[in-house]
Scaffold this motif. Structure first.
Motif, PDB file in Angstrom:
ATOM      1  N   LEU A 160      41.849  46.211  39.359  1.00  0.00           N
ATOM      2  CA  LEU A 160      41.409  45.193  38.411  1.00  0.00           C
ATOM      3  C   LEU A 160      42.374  45.084  37.236  1.00  0.00           C
ATOM      4  CD1 LEU A 160      37.624  46.175  38.156  1.00  0.00           C
ATOM      5  CD2 LEU A 160      38.605  44.322  39.518  1.00  0.00           C
ATOM      6  N   SER A 161      42.325  43.963  36.565  1.00  0.00           N
ATOM      7  CA  SER A 161      42.965  43.783  35.264  1.00  0.00           C
ATOM      8  C   SER A 161      41.850  43.550  34.260  1.00  0.00           C
ATOM      9  CB  SER A 161      43.904  42.577  35.260  1.00  0.00           C
ATOM     10  OG  SER A 161      44.990  42.768  36.134  1.00  0.00           O
ATOM     11  N   VAL A 162      42.039  44.065  33.059  1.00  0.00           N
ATOM     12  CA  VAL A 162      41.044  43.875  32.008  1.00  0.00           C
ATOM     13  C   VAL A 162      41.702  43.208  30.812  1.00  0.00           C
ATOM     14  CG1 VAL A 162      41.377  46.222  31.082  1.00  0.00           C
ATOM     15  CG2 VAL A 162      39.265  44.970  30.571  1.00  0.00           C
ATOM     16  N   ILE A 202      45.960  42.801  27.623  1.00  0.00           N
ATOM     17  CA  ILE A 202      45.542  42.838  29.031  1.00  0.00           C
ATOM     18  C   ILE A 202      46.163  44.077  29.655  1.00  0.00           C
ATOM     19  CG2 ILE A 202      45.655  41.674  31.274  1.00  0.00           C
ATOM     20  CD1 ILE A 202      45.910  39.001  29.671  1.00  0.00           C
ATOM     21  N   ALA A 203      45.379  44.803  30.443  1.00  0.00           N
ATOM     22  CA  ALA A 203      45.871  46.014  31.115  1.00  0.00           C
ATOM     23  C   ALA A 203      45.515  45.961  32.594  1.00  0.00           C
ATOM     24  CB  ALA A 203      45.261  47.255  30.481  1.00  0.00           C
ATOM     25  N   ASP A 204      46.444  46.409  33.436  1.00  0.00           N
ATOM     26  CA  ASP A 204      46.191  46.551  34.871  1.00  0.00           C
ATOM     27  C   ASP A 204      45.671  47.958  35.127  1.00  0.00           C
ATOM     28  OD1 ASP A 204      47.052  43.985  35.431  1.00  0.00           O
ATOM     29  OD2 ASP A 204      49.115  44.621  35.818  1.00  0.00           O
ATOM     30  N   GLU A 238      36.961  41.746  33.106  1.00  0.00           N
ATOM     31  CA  GLU A 238      37.650  42.338  34.246  1.00  0.00           C
ATOM     32  C   GLU A 238      37.730  41.331  35.381  1.00  0.00           C
ATOM     33  OE1 GLU A 238      36.639  47.083  33.759  1.00  0.00           O
ATOM     34  OE2 GLU A 238      35.541  45.928  35.263  1.00  0.00           O
ATOM     35  N   MET A 239      38.948  41.182  35.915  1.00  0.00           N
ATOM     36  CA  MET A 239      39.212  40.283  37.036  1.00  0.00           C
ATOM     37  C   MET A 239      40.049  41.053  38.050  1.00  0.00           C
ATOM     38  SD  MET A 239      37.767  37.438  35.962  1.00  0.00           S
ATOM     39  CE  MET A 239      38.375  36.126  37.011  1.00  0.00           C
ATOM     40  N   PHE A 243      45.120  37.368  35.718  1.00  0.00           N
ATOM     41  CA  PHE A 243      45.585  36.795  34.452  1.00  0.00           C
ATOM     42  C   PHE A 243      47.055  36.393  34.561  1.00  0.00           C
ATOM     43  CE2 PHE A 243      42.096  39.677  33.189  1.00  0.00           C
ATOM     44  CZ  PHE A 243      41.261  38.765  32.562  1.00  0.00           C
ATOM     45  N   ALA A 244      47.900  37.292  35.073  1.00  0.00           N
ATOM     46  CA  ALA A 244      49.341  37.035  35.184  1.00  0.00           C
ATOM     47  C   ALA A 244      49.625  35.833  36.089  1.00  0.00           C
ATOM     48  CB  ALA A 244      50.061  38.275  35.708  1.00  0.00           C
ATOM     49  N   GLN A 245      48.896  35.724  37.191  1.00  0.00           N
ATOM     50  CA  GLN A 245      49.113  34.614  38.129  1.00  0.00           C
ATOM     51  C   GLN A 245      48.826  33.266  37.488  1.00  0.00           C
ATOM     52  OE1 GLN A 245      46.520  35.707  41.333  1.00  0.00           O
ATOM     53  NE2 GLN A 245      47.866  37.346  42.052  1.00  0.00           N
TER      54      GLN A 245
END
Length: 96
Positions: free
Chosen positions: A33-35, A47-49, A69-70, A75-77
């Motif tokens: 996840l990324s948060v 944002i953190a991976d 959380e995704m 987020f980067a995409q």
């Protein structure tokens, strides 16, 4: 925890009782996840991976009221970065 998947644009929004430098970790989480840590006004702080099954803390770099959380990389995409603003969160902020 224990989730095996998320819908393509699904995520998990955490609404904290107060703004603080909250931290997240991935113990018992099965998917990467990324948060995004977010201020009360909707501004993304950082944002953190995160890696599955990790107890490494990932913390807000300033007081955050929300954490979103995704799926890792979501987020980067989409070009979503710190400093950008998410709409609609104001109504979710705890009333004092």
């Amino acid at each position: 925890m224990h989730r095996e998947s998320l819908a393509p644009n699904g995520g998990m929004l955490f609404v904290f009782d107060e703004a603080a430098t909250h931290c997240m970790w991935m113990k018992n989480t099965l998917i990467p996840l990324s948060v995004a840590f977010v201020e009360a006004n909707g501004t993304i702080i950082n944002i953190a991976d995160m890696q599955p099954h990790s107890e490494q803390p990932h913390c807000a770099s300033a007081p955050a009221l929300f954490a979103l959380e995704m799926t890792r990389g979501w987020f980067a995409q989409r070009g979503v970065k710190a400093g950008m603003k998410l709409g609609g969160l104001e109504r979710l902020a705890p009333r004092r």
